[in-house]
Design an enzyme around this catalytic site. Structure first.
Site, PDB file in Angstrom:
ATOM      1  N   ASP A  59       2.847   9.193  -5.099  1.00 21.63           N
ATOM      2  CA  ASP A  59       4.058   9.606  -5.815  1.00 21.63           C
ATOM      3  C   ASP A  59       5.268   9.784  -4.906  1.00 21.63           C
ATOM      4  OD1 ASP A  59       2.279   9.815  -7.901  1.00 21.63           O
ATOM      5  OD2 ASP A  59       2.918  11.818  -8.504  1.00 21.63           O
ATOM      6  N   HIS A 110       8.273   7.316 -12.218  1.00 17.73           N
ATOM      7  CA  HIS A 110       8.127   8.760 -11.937  1.00 17.73           C
ATOM      8  C   HIS A 110       9.483   9.460 -12.104  1.00 17.73           C
ATOM      9  CE1 HIS A 110       6.021  12.238 -10.480  1.00 17.73           C
ATOM     10  NE2 HIS A 110       6.549  12.271  -9.282  1.00 17.73           N
ATOM     11  N   TYR A 151       5.829  16.980 -11.565  1.00 15.16           N
ATOM     12  CA  TYR A 151       5.091  18.259 -11.662  1.00 15.16           C
ATOM     13  C   TYR A 151       3.990  18.208 -12.732  1.00 15.16           C
ATOM     14  CZ  TYR A 151       9.583  19.250  -9.535  1.00 15.16           C
ATOM     15  OH  TYR A 151      10.708  19.174  -8.764  1.00 15.16           O
ATOM     16  N   HIS A 206       0.862  11.621  -1.973  1.00 13.01           N
ATOM     17  CA  HIS A 206       2.305  11.400  -1.825  1.00 13.01           C
ATOM     18  C   HIS A 206       2.580  10.554  -0.587  1.00 13.01           C
ATOM     19  CE1 HIS A 206       2.039  14.930  -4.435  1.00 13.01           C
ATOM     20  NE2 HIS A 206       3.174  14.510  -4.949  1.00 13.01           N
TER      21      HIS A 206
HETATM   22 NI    NI Z   1       6.494  13.810  -7.834  1.00 15.86          NI
END
Ligand code: NI
Length: 287
Positions: A59, A110, A151, A206
């Protein structure tokens, strides 16, 4: 008394117990799905599959330095992943997005600037998704079919709106190494992913964190040794849809998702496109 047949003959007579690849998985692995199955779920945290396959997801990127390094790691191991990207980073680094697609990875939405979607009205929500959708298409020509709410937070009415407008499925996760909480702790990321991953898992990482990217080579080698296979999220969804008996699919769908509330919404030093510095206050946080 009959002589025993020679050893060689016996060996040939015994059927070889070769590991069998199910036809399903090989079909799924052939190509990246361009559409979702007709009966796709609105939200996925994991998939019901019969083989030891997982979807690795990253992400908040692309990041100018860490994402290309991660892509090298994935390429060297022939592993395909799914990238949930922040639109303004897509706009800043379109060449990295193109590389993702060229190397067989899945690109997904995203949001544009990583806001808490539940705080947005319908127009802002649609704008966040639309701008990112268009930026991804412009960068690499691939139309995304998945999104992940920043989130992990999105209202049910918003999920329906996004599904109706964009045809997206919402993708959450069942494995969270909390890599954004553990800066400089490669071992924690490694150990958490390894201990939590199981058949059908969707793993949240991430690619904007150096620690995460540094954890990948050893982690992925170990997972491969343990027999894990890696597919993109839409491949995992397709695999579930093709090979799961309808009853089990229905059971999986009722699993519908208790999204963990985010106790904190950290703001980190994520890369910001030069043309947006100072114009958008929100930094991509986690996840
Ligand atoms: Ni994010």
């Amino acid at each position: 008394m009959e002589a025993e047949p020679p050893q060689e003959v016996i060996r040939k007579a015994i059927p070889v117990d070769e590991p069998m690849e199910t036809p399903g998985l090989s079909t799924v692995l052939e190509d990246l799905p361009r559409t979702l199955p007709t009966e796709f779920r609105t939200v996925y945290t994991r998939c019901e599959v019969s083989e030891k396959v997982v979807a690795l997801t990253f992400d908040d990127g692309p990041h100018a330095v860490f994402t290309p390094r991660l892509l090298d790691t994935l390429r060297d191991r022939d592993i395909k992943a799914t990238f949930f990207m922040v639109g303004r980073n897509v706009k800043a680094y379109p060449h990295i997005v193109r590389r993702m697609v060229e190397e067989g990875h899945e690109v997904a939405n995203h949001s544009w600037s990583h806001p808490l979607l539940t705080s947005l009205g319908n127009e802002s929500l649609e704008s966040q998704m639309r701008r990112t959708h268009d930026a991804i298409v412009a960068a690499c020509g691939r139309v995304p079919i998945l999104y992940r709410p920043p989130y992990g937070q999105v209202r049910m009415s918003q999920r329906k709106r996004i599904r109706d407008t964009f045809g997206y499925a919402a993708i959450l996760w069942d494995v969270d190494p909390l890599d954004w909480q553990s800066p400089r702790q490669v071992k924690k990321v490694h150990d958490r992913v390894l201990s939590m991953s199981k058949t059908g898992s969707i793993i949240l990482c991430h690619d904007i964190h150096e620690t995460t990217v540094d954890a990948m080579p050893a982690l992925l080698d170990e997972m491969k040794q343990q027999g894990f296979k890696f597919v993109t999220v839409s491949q995992l969804i397709q695999y579930e849809a093709q090979h799961l008996p309808a009853t089990a699919a229905a059971a999986a769908a009722t699993e519908e998702i208790q999204v963990k509330p985010s106790p904190e919404l950290p703001v980190d030093a994520a890369p910001v496109a030069p043309d947006t510095i100072g114009t958008e206050a929100v930094s991509p946080g986690q996840p």
